[in-house]
Enzyme design. Structure first.
Site, mmCIF file in Angstrom:
data_model
loop_
_atom_site.group_PDB
_atom_site.id
_atom_site.type_symbol
_atom_site.label_atom_id
_atom_site.label_comp_id
_atom_site.label_asym_id
_atom_site.label_seq_id
_atom_site.Cartn_x
_atom_site.Cartn_y
_atom_site.Cartn_z
ATOM 1 N N LYS A 1 -0.745 4.276 2.953
ATOM 2 C CA LYS A 1 0.200 3.553 2.522
ATOM 3 C C LYS A 1 0.986 2.867 3.724
ATOM 4 O O LYS A 1 0.744 3.469 4.913
ATOM 5 C CB LYS A 1 1.309 4.012 1.730
ATOM 6 C CG LYS A 1 2.022 5.293 2.149
ATOM 7 C CD LYS A 1 3.070 5.885 1.132
ATOM 8 C CE LYS A 1 3.606 7.247 1.858
ATOM 9 N NZ LYS A 1 4.082 7.962 0.954
ATOM 10 N N ARG B 1 13.277 10.660 -7.935
ATOM 11 C CA ARG B 1 12.686 9.387 -7.710
ATOM 12 C C ARG B 1 12.006 8.801 -8.765
ATOM 13 O O ARG B 1 12.694 8.105 -9.787
ATOM 14 C CB ARG B 1 11.686 9.603 -6.390
ATOM 15 C CG ARG B 1 11.322 8.220 -5.804
ATOM 16 C CD ARG B 1 11.142 8.310 -4.421
ATOM 17 N NE ARG B 1 9.609 9.063 -4.483
ATOM 18 C CZ ARG B 1 9.085 9.332 -3.259
ATOM 19 N NH1 ARG B 1 9.231 8.787 -2.118
ATOM 20 N NH2 ARG B 1 7.819 10.022 -3.290
ATOM 21 N N HIS C 1 5.844 15.655 -6.309
ATOM 22 C CA HIS C 1 6.306 15.641 -5.027
ATOM 23 C C HIS C 1 7.487 16.439 -4.712
ATOM 24 O O HIS C 1 8.348 16.571 -5.205
ATOM 25 C CB HIS C 1 6.441 14.154 -4.768
ATOM 26 C CG HIS C 1 6.421 13.901 -3.432
ATOM 27 N ND1 HIS C 1 5.320 13.928 -2.695
ATOM 28 C CD2 HIS C 1 7.592 13.130 -2.572
ATOM 29 C CE1 HIS C 1 5.531 13.298 -1.154
ATOM 30 N NE2 HIS C 1 6.842 13.045 -1.173
ATOM 31 N N ARG D 1 -2.715 15.201 -0.847
ATOM 32 C CA ARG D 1 -2.106 13.749 -0.509
ATOM 33 C C ARG D 1 -1.797 13.801 0.979
ATOM 34 O O ARG D 1 -0.822 14.192 1.123
ATOM 35 C CB ARG D 1 -1.323 13.182 -1.341
ATOM 36 C CG ARG D 1 -1.295 13.469 -2.803
ATOM 37 C CD ARG D 1 -0.278 12.757 -3.612
ATOM 38 N NE ARG D 1 1.116 13.400 -3.469
ATOM 39 C CZ ARG D 1 1.400 14.271 -4.344
ATOM 40 N NH1 ARG D 1 0.935 14.968 -5.226
ATOM 41 N NH2 ARG D 1 2.674 14.556 -3.820
ATOM 42 N N TYR E 1 21.492 -7.508 28.061
ATOM 43 C CA TYR E 1 22.615 -7.977 27.228
ATOM 44 C C TYR E 1 23.891 -6.833 27.110
ATOM 45 O O TYR E 1 23.372 -5.453 27.144
ATOM 46 C CB TYR E 1 22.200 -7.929 25.700
ATOM 47 C CG TYR E 1 21.606 -9.354 25.407
ATOM 48 C CD1 TYR E 1 21.861 -10.591 25.637
ATOM 49 C CD2 TYR E 1 20.079 -9.211 25.094
ATOM 50 C CE1 TYR E 1 21.001 -11.659 25.619
ATOM 51 C CE2 TYR E 1 19.260 -10.375 24.735
ATOM 52 C CZ TYR E 1 19.669 -11.441 25.031
ATOM 53 O OH TYR E 1 19.010 -12.757 24.646
ATOM 54 N N CYS F 1 15.708 -5.980 24.302
ATOM 55 C CA CYS F 1 15.881 -7.119 23.855
ATOM 56 C C CYS F 1 15.120 -7.568 22.744
ATOM 57 O O CYS F 1 14.264 -6.475 22.481
ATOM 58 C CB CYS F 1 15.661 -8.361 25.081
ATOM 59 S SG CYS F 1 16.491 -8.202 26.582
ATOM 60 N N ASP G 1 12.239 -9.350 22.753
ATOM 61 C CA ASP G 1 10.901 -9.431 23.039
ATOM 62 C C ASP G 1 10.531 -8.567 24.447
ATOM 63 O O ASP G 1 9.495 -8.696 25.069
ATOM 64 C CB ASP G 1 10.550 -10.879 23.169
ATOM 65 C CG ASP G 1 11.044 -11.790 21.870
ATOM 66 O OD1 ASP G 1 10.711 -11.654 21.102
ATOM 67 O OD2 ASP G 1 11.880 -12.616 22.390
HETATM 68 C C1 LIG Z 1 3.791 9.257 1.262
HETATM 69 C C2 LIG Z 1 3.522 10.379 -0.021
HETATM 70 C C3 LIG Z 1 2.552 11.476 0.465
HETATM 71 C C4 LIG Z 1 2.090 11.697 1.731
HETATM 72 O O1 LIG Z 1 3.154 12.346 2.532
HETATM 73 P P1 LIG Z 1 2.878 12.881 4.010
HETATM 74 O O2 LIG Z 1 4.261 13.684 4.324
HETATM 75 O O3 LIG Z 1 3.011 11.782 4.818
HETATM 76 O O4 LIG Z 1 1.861 13.725 4.058
HETATM 77 C C5 LIG Z 1 2.190 12.014 -0.721
HETATM 78 N N1 LIG Z 1 2.659 12.171 -1.793
HETATM 79 C C6 LIG Z 1 3.469 11.116 -2.031
HETATM 80 C C7 LIG Z 1 3.920 10.941 -3.609
HETATM 81 C C8 LIG Z 1 3.882 10.093 -1.177
HETATM 82 O O5 LIG Z 1 4.932 9.134 -1.534
#
Ligand SMILES: *Cc1c(COP(=O)(O)O)cnc(C)c1O
Length: 370
Positions: A40, A135, A165, A218, A263, A309, A311
């Site tokens: 992602k 969430r 998660h 994941r 700056y 800055c 750039d």
């Molecule tokens: C982003 C995400 C992950 C990956 O998490 P990491 O800590 O980068 O391994 C896994 N599951 C869900 C639901 C996520 O949103």
């Protein structure tokens, strides 16, 4: 933003590091467990398509993204492996979901109900359970009982996975982690375990909790060679940072003592100092808080002085160097290494936010690929 190719600032992604970080994790799994690479947010800033392709070659069985656009980007690049969208996708896009064979997440009972009313039984759905992240996902026993009834009485819904998660899999204190585990077990008793995939493991759960109750992992942050806990927990094996961020000296001069730089005139030379200018700034994701961070030039430290800055930014050099000399912000320079983590700590955030924050103005180059 278009990539600025005619400029000496770039991201270099070492795909071999990604391969190693994946293979080492796969070796810790058993043969029933599949690793899905999380790409992602443009592969956490590394480039989603290139990382996805390398991950598949390294043994990843599928990919995870955050939204439908990210999934379609991978399909357009010719990737045919399973792709799970981990966050919300509106069923307004059912046509695209089906046409491109995208696996989607059921984030709520309402969404599931809406799906049941669409005569489309080929959509692969992973049911999300909110066990303590607050969430998305089914929340509480009552919703799960209703979801179970809906699924059982409806041929239009094809549940391929059930997942949750963890919000604290990367900390020493496991109190909340255990609470989430209990709730997930409770969810499974209501929903049953008769699905292809059950998964709870982000990188942290895979690294420190034996990929608890997961036949799908994941794998995100660790794949890029970063420690999801920052430095709170030591990783069980060495993770190799994939990302290098480098720039170059475009102007160098010896400045007199008591000269102001940048700056706001926040930096003043203490003596005669060699000051170099780099063509990179906050519009590239090198945020202003990087003031004071030490870059690497010829294996030596060179502090960012004055405000960054949009750039450009300035560094204090230990000695005179030529225009065109490479400056490493993250990565290896003459045997000296700057981790993304060191940058994250300097600016007071997590390593994830640093790589995700590197903008498209930086061209991305790849090494170590097949
Ligand atoms: C982003 C995400 C992950 C990956 O998490 P990491 O800590 O980068 O391994 C896994 N599951 C869900 C639901 C996520 O949103």
């Amino acid at each position: 933003m278009i990539p600025s190719n005619y400029r000496g600032s770039r991201i270099i992604v070492n795909l071999e590091a990604i391969t190693t970080n994946i293979k080492t994790e796969i070796n810790r799994l058993d043969e029933t467990q599949e690793l899905f690479a999380v790409v992602k947010a443009n592969g956490y800033g590394h480039g989603a398509v290139e990382v996805a392709k390398a991950a598949i070659l390294a043994g990843a069985k599928g990919l995870c993204v955050s939204n439908l656009d990210e999934a379609l980007e991978l399909r357009e690049a010719g990737i045919t492996e399973p792709i799970i969208v981990l966050s919300f996708v509106s069923l307004d896009y059912i046509k695209e979901i089906v046409e491109h064979n995208i696996t989607v997440t059921a984030p709520s009972l309402e969404w599931l109900t809406e799906l049941s009313q669409i005569a489309e039984n080929s959509v692969k759905v992973h049911l999300k359970i909110d066990t303590g992240m607050g969430r998305i996902g089914l929340y509480g026993k009552e919703e799960m009982i209703q979801a179970k009834e809906l699924i059982d009485s409806n041929d239009n819904i094809m549940i391929e996975g059930i997942f949750t998660h963890f919000s604290t899999a990367d900390t020493k204190d496991t109190t909340h982690f255990e609470r989430q585990q209990e709730r997930f077990v409770e969810a499974l008793t209501i929903l049953g375990e008769n699905v292809k995939y059950i998964h709870t493991s982000n990188s942290a759960t895979a690294l420190w909790h034996g990929a608890w109750k997961s036949n799908l992992i994941r794998y995100g942050n660790a794949m890029y060679g970063m420690n999801p806990s920052g430095h709170e927990l030591e990783t069980p094996f060495h993770l190799k940072q994939a990302l290098t961020l480098e720039s170059e000296i475009i102007r160098v001069k010896k400045m007199k003592s008591h000269e102001k730089i940048g700056y706001g005139a926040t930096y003043e030379t203490k003596e005669e100092e060699w000051i170099g200018t780099l063509p990179i700034g906050y519009a590239d994701g090198l945020i202003r808080k990087f003031q004071g961070y030490e870059c690497l030039v010829n294996g030596q430290k060179a502090e960012i002085v004055g405000r960054v800055c949009m750039d450009q930014c300035m560094i204090r050099l230990p000695e005179k160097v030529e225009v065109g000399t490479k400056v490493t912000i993250f990565g290896l320079n003459n045997g000296v290494f700057n981790s993304v983590q060191s940058g994250a700590e300097h600016v007071g955030t997590i390593n994830y936010e640093i790589t995700c924050g590197l903008t498209d103005r930086l061209p991305r180059f790849y090494t170590g690929g097949n």
